[in-house]
Write a protein that holds these residues in place. Structure first.
Motif, mmCIF file in Angstrom:
data_model
loop_
_atom_site.group_PDB
_atom_site.id
_atom_site.type_symbol
_atom_site.label_atom_id
_atom_site.label_comp_id
_atom_site.label_asym_id
_atom_site.label_seq_id
_atom_site.Cartn_x
_atom_site.Cartn_y
_atom_site.Cartn_z
ATOM 1 N N LEU A 38 -0.930 11.155 7.409
ATOM 2 C CA LEU A 38 0.502 10.836 7.377
ATOM 3 C C LEU A 38 1.167 11.249 8.682
ATOM 4 O O LEU A 38 2.009 10.532 9.218
ATOM 5 N N SER A 65 0.088 8.814 11.264
ATOM 6 C CA SER A 65 0.783 7.535 11.135
ATOM 7 C C SER A 65 2.140 7.599 11.804
ATOM 8 O O SER A 65 2.537 6.679 12.518
ATOM 9 N N ARG A 74 9.689 15.865 3.780
ATOM 10 C CA ARG A 74 9.933 15.066 2.595
ATOM 11 C C ARG A 74 8.797 15.245 1.578
ATOM 12 O O ARG A 74 9.025 15.352 0.388
ATOM 13 N N MET A 75 7.575 15.292 2.104
ATOM 14 C CA MET A 75 6.435 15.501 1.215
ATOM 15 C C MET A 75 6.416 16.937 0.700
ATOM 16 O O MET A 75 6.025 17.202 -0.431
ATOM 17 N N GLY A 132 11.189 9.943 -3.791
ATOM 18 C CA GLY A 132 10.824 8.539 -3.645
ATOM 19 C C GLY A 132 9.582 8.327 -2.799
ATOM 20 O O GLY A 132 9.377 8.991 -1.800
ATOM 21 N N GLY A 133 8.779 7.380 -3.221
ATOM 22 C CA GLY A 133 7.736 6.840 -2.377
ATOM 23 C C GLY A 133 6.579 7.748 -2.063
ATOM 24 O O GLY A 133 5.960 7.621 -1.022
ATOM 25 N N GLN A 134 6.285 8.666 -2.970
ATOM 26 C CA GLN A 134 5.134 9.504 -2.640
ATOM 27 C C GLN A 134 3.834 8.748 -2.785
ATOM 28 O O GLN A 134 3.685 7.919 -3.667
ATOM 29 N N THR A 135 2.924 9.050 -1.895
ATOM 30 C CA THR A 135 1.635 8.381 -1.961
ATOM 31 C C THR A 135 0.930 8.797 -3.236
ATOM 32 O O THR A 135 0.922 9.970 -3.586
ATOM 33 N N SER A 136 0.367 7.812 -3.881
ATOM 34 C CA SER A 136 -0.322 8.159 -5.123
ATOM 35 C C SER A 136 -1.738 8.580 -4.823
ATOM 36 O O SER A 136 -2.270 8.285 -3.785
ATOM 37 N N TYR A 183 -1.786 4.881 4.567
ATOM 38 C CA TYR A 183 -0.940 6.043 4.293
ATOM 39 C C TYR A 183 0.520 5.663 4.465
ATOM 40 O O TYR A 183 1.091 5.893 5.522
ATOM 41 N N PRO A 184 1.105 5.064 3.432
ATOM 42 C CA PRO A 184 2.539 4.770 3.551
ATOM 43 C C PRO A 184 3.309 6.072 3.642
ATOM 44 O O PRO A 184 2.918 7.081 3.043
ATOM 45 N N LEU A 185 4.390 6.074 4.406
ATOM 46 C CA LEU A 185 5.214 7.269 4.506
ATOM 47 C C LEU A 185 5.937 7.468 3.172
ATOM 48 O O LEU A 185 6.156 6.513 2.436
ATOM 49 N N PRO A 186 6.293 8.713 2.865
ATOM 50 C CA PRO A 186 6.885 8.990 1.550
ATOM 51 C C PRO A 186 8.311 8.473 1.442
ATOM 52 O O PRO A 186 9.243 9.253 1.334
ATOM 53 N N MET A 187 8.472 7.179 1.476
ATOM 54 C CA MET A 187 9.810 6.578 1.382
ATOM 55 C C MET A 187 9.649 5.154 0.884
ATOM 56 O O MET A 187 8.548 4.751 0.514
ATOM 57 N N PRO A 240 9.566 2.680 -4.056
ATOM 58 C CA PRO A 240 8.695 3.567 -3.269
ATOM 59 C C PRO A 240 7.442 2.826 -2.805
ATOM 60 O O PRO A 240 6.854 2.066 -3.577
ATOM 61 N N ALA A 241 7.063 3.060 -1.559
ATOM 62 C CA ALA A 241 5.907 2.359 -1.010
ATOM 63 C C ALA A 241 4.623 2.727 -1.737
ATOM 64 O O ALA A 241 3.678 1.947 -1.791
ATOM 65 N N GLY A 242 4.617 3.918 -2.328
ATOM 66 C CA GLY A 242 3.419 4.361 -3.043
ATOM 67 C C GLY A 242 3.101 3.523 -4.273
ATOM 68 O O GLY A 242 1.997 3.579 -4.804
ATOM 69 N N GLN A 258 -0.432 -1.826 0.499
ATOM 70 C CA GLN A 258 -0.071 -0.660 1.320
ATOM 71 C C GLN A 258 -0.611 -0.820 2.733
ATOM 72 O O GLN A 258 0.055 -0.488 3.712
#
Lengths: 309, 250
Positions: A190, A193, A211-212, A305-309, B94-98, B143-145, B152
């Protein structure tokens, strides 16, 4: 290996038997922990019953009158003492702890990181009585001779500020170690990236890493708070131990753990005294539990929001 | 002059000599595929291009890697602007946490583009470039996750394109994906090579055959052979290359 015939699971193979017994063992261990917590709560409730039956719970919690010989068991100033010293400690400790953990993990070279981590491990292992002594010989004089005079105030140095300072030094390593663990858990890819997009270190830390890490950092601070609420020895040595609500940080406080440690086993001829101390222990336990449960609920309901699974 | 030129480049981790005398030019607006057995230095070379290799400890280099004539390892190189020239795809997305939207907008935002209408346009444009727009246009702020792995990875591609790079670096970009998503990425690459120089690392020979215009074969830290795909893959000069291409070594 064939099973001895006296074991009442004749139909089971050795592997299955081991599997079942292992599971049972783990279950018992897990239940045992819960049983201990429950039994402490029950035991404290029962032992403190005489005082809260006679004086009523709100009466005990909200009264400031602490005069055991005449039946005054008001806990308010002790509760305030605990809350204030904990709050002060966290306010002083959390920002530097979080920032230095981020520095060590995100910026420093591996060598510095390793050295730093070893140092924090050592710091975290120092017994609290040593912190207390250190508080008496350095923090208390510092507050008395330098900090308070700067505000034009006279104090013995045994006060809320010293208490908060000593506690904060104690919980800095606790918070730092956990924040470092949290940062360790964030995949390096991350960061790559973000950096690969031309982001600076700071942008990466701010927008991606923090954020993470946010929920984990919250837990780290909470762990620090839990540690500070219950800390006894160091607090007892520098807080001043006067049962009154302080009007400034230079006045003494008397946190709950210090109350219990100072008095249990003495003066128990006074009626209801030991019951009142039990009650104060129950209040302390309740504060920690309520705090932790509240945090748990907050973390569950807050969305990241949007945490990687 | 090619965008990317590697000139007598050596790289060491401590005392380990990882990349040895790499000397190769990468043709513009084509797909260059780096092949070779695992541990041969493919990824290290790829991450040297945008200096992500700096994240490792104890890295020493000599020689030069020139991007647009600028040595990325020179002392006064501006890392951010070098990296901005290169989009990066990793082995796993690895999408960013958003949100999906914010992932694509991340690059433009950090490089100073303000919130507004043109940002919406940019996000749409790059999601289309990465062949993802139609699948996500109704849920840009989710969320991108939540996306599938294949989606992704295309989102990561869109995110990389949004900083307007000239080069796309891809490190085994399909190794975590199913065949269908793999095909999508490969098709997208072929579409994108009109405007970008693409450098991909892979250990899947069939993938190299499907997408490569130019092939670099590496073995134990050295470039053994490089040239047009048809030549290196069908008609290699060196014995090691032959053995690798025929599956004798892997």
């Amino acid at each position: 290996m064939p099973l001895p015939s006296f074991i009442p699971f004749k139909g089971l193979s050795a592997g299955k038997f081991k599997n079942i017994s292992a599971r049972t063992l783990f279950l018992i261990a897990a239940l045992f922990i819960n049983f201990i917590l429950l039994s402490i709560i029950i035991w404290l409730t029962v032992k403190s019953a005489p005082v809260w039956v006679e004086k009523s719970i709100p009466g005990l919690l909200l009264s400031q009158v602490w005069f055991p010989a005449r039946g005054g068991f008001g806990m308010f100033s002790f509760i305030i003492g605990t809350v204030l010293s904990t709050l002060l400690a966290v306010i002083l400790a959390a920002p530097p702890a979080i920032l230095s953990a981020i520095y060590l993990h995100e910026y420093a070279s591996k060598k510095i990181m390793t050295a730093g981590r070893t140092l924090i491990d050592l710091l975290a292992g120092i017994p609290s009585v040593v912190f207390g002594l250190w508080g008496i010989i350095t923090v208390v004089p510092l507050v008395r001779n330098h900090i308070a005079p700067a505000f034009g105030i006279n104090t013995t140095g045994y006060c809320l500020l010293s208490c908060g300072l000593v506690l904060s030094i104690m919980i800095v390593p606790v918070i730092m170690l956990m924040v470092i663990e949290v940062l360790d858990g964030i995949p390096n890819e991350l960061r790559e990236s973000s950096l690969a997009l031309g982001a600076t270190r700071w942008q990466t830390v701010k927008h991606v890493v923090m954020r993470m890490a946010y929920p984990g950092i919250l837990s780290a601070v909470a762990l620090g708070i839990s540690r500070a609420i219950g800390e006894t020895m160091a607090v007892l040595m520098v807080a001043g131990n006067v049962p009154a609500v302080p009007s400034s940080v230079f006045e003494p406080v008397y946190p709950l753990p210090a109350l219990i440690a100072n008095n249990y086993g003495e003066m128990l001829s006074i009626p209801l005294y030991d019951s009142a101390l039990m009650f104060s222990a129950l209040v302390l336990l309740a504060m920690v539990l309520v705090f932790n449960i509240g945090l748990h609920i907050f973390k569950k309901t807050a969305r990241y929001g949007g945490q990687t699974s | 002059m090619p965008h990317v030129k590697v000139n007598k480049f050596n790289l060491y981790f401590g005392n380990d000599h990882i990349l040895k005398d790499i000397d190769v030019s990468i043709p513009d607006k084509q797909i260059t595929v780096i092949i070779g057995p695992s541990g041969c230095g493919k990824t290290t070379l790829l991450k040297s291009f945008n200096r992500l290799i700096d994240l490792q400890d104890n890295v020493k280099t000599d020689g030069r890697i020139l991007i647009d004539g600028e040595d990325v390892f020179s002392r006064n190189a501006d890392l951010c602007s070098i990296r901005k020239k290169m989009g990066l795809l990793l082995q796993k997305p690895y999408p960013l946490p958003m949100s999906i939207y914010d992932n694509v907008a991340y690059g433009p935002r950090i490089h100073g583009l303000k919130k507004g209408g043109d940002l919406d346009g940019l996000v749409e444009h790059y999601l289309k470039e990465a062949s993802l727009w139609d699948e996500v246009k109704g849920r840009l702020h989710a969320p991108a996750g939540n996306l599938s792995l294949g989606q992704q990875q295309r989102l990561c591609l869109a995110r990389g394109l949004a900083v307007e790079p000239e080069i796309i670096l891809a490190d085994e970009p399909t190794s975590a994906l199913d065949p269908l998503s793999t095909a999508r990425i490969e098709k997208t690459f072929i579409k994108l090579k009109k405007s970008y120089t693409i450098i991909a690392v892979t250990h899947i020979l069939r993938q190299a055959k499907r997408i490569a215009d130019y092939v670099i074969f590496m073995y134990y830290g050295r470039v053994i052979e490089h040239g047009p795909a048809s030549k290196v893959l069908e008609n290699p000069e060196k014995d090691v290359t032959k053995e690798y291409v025929n599956g004798v070594i892997s």
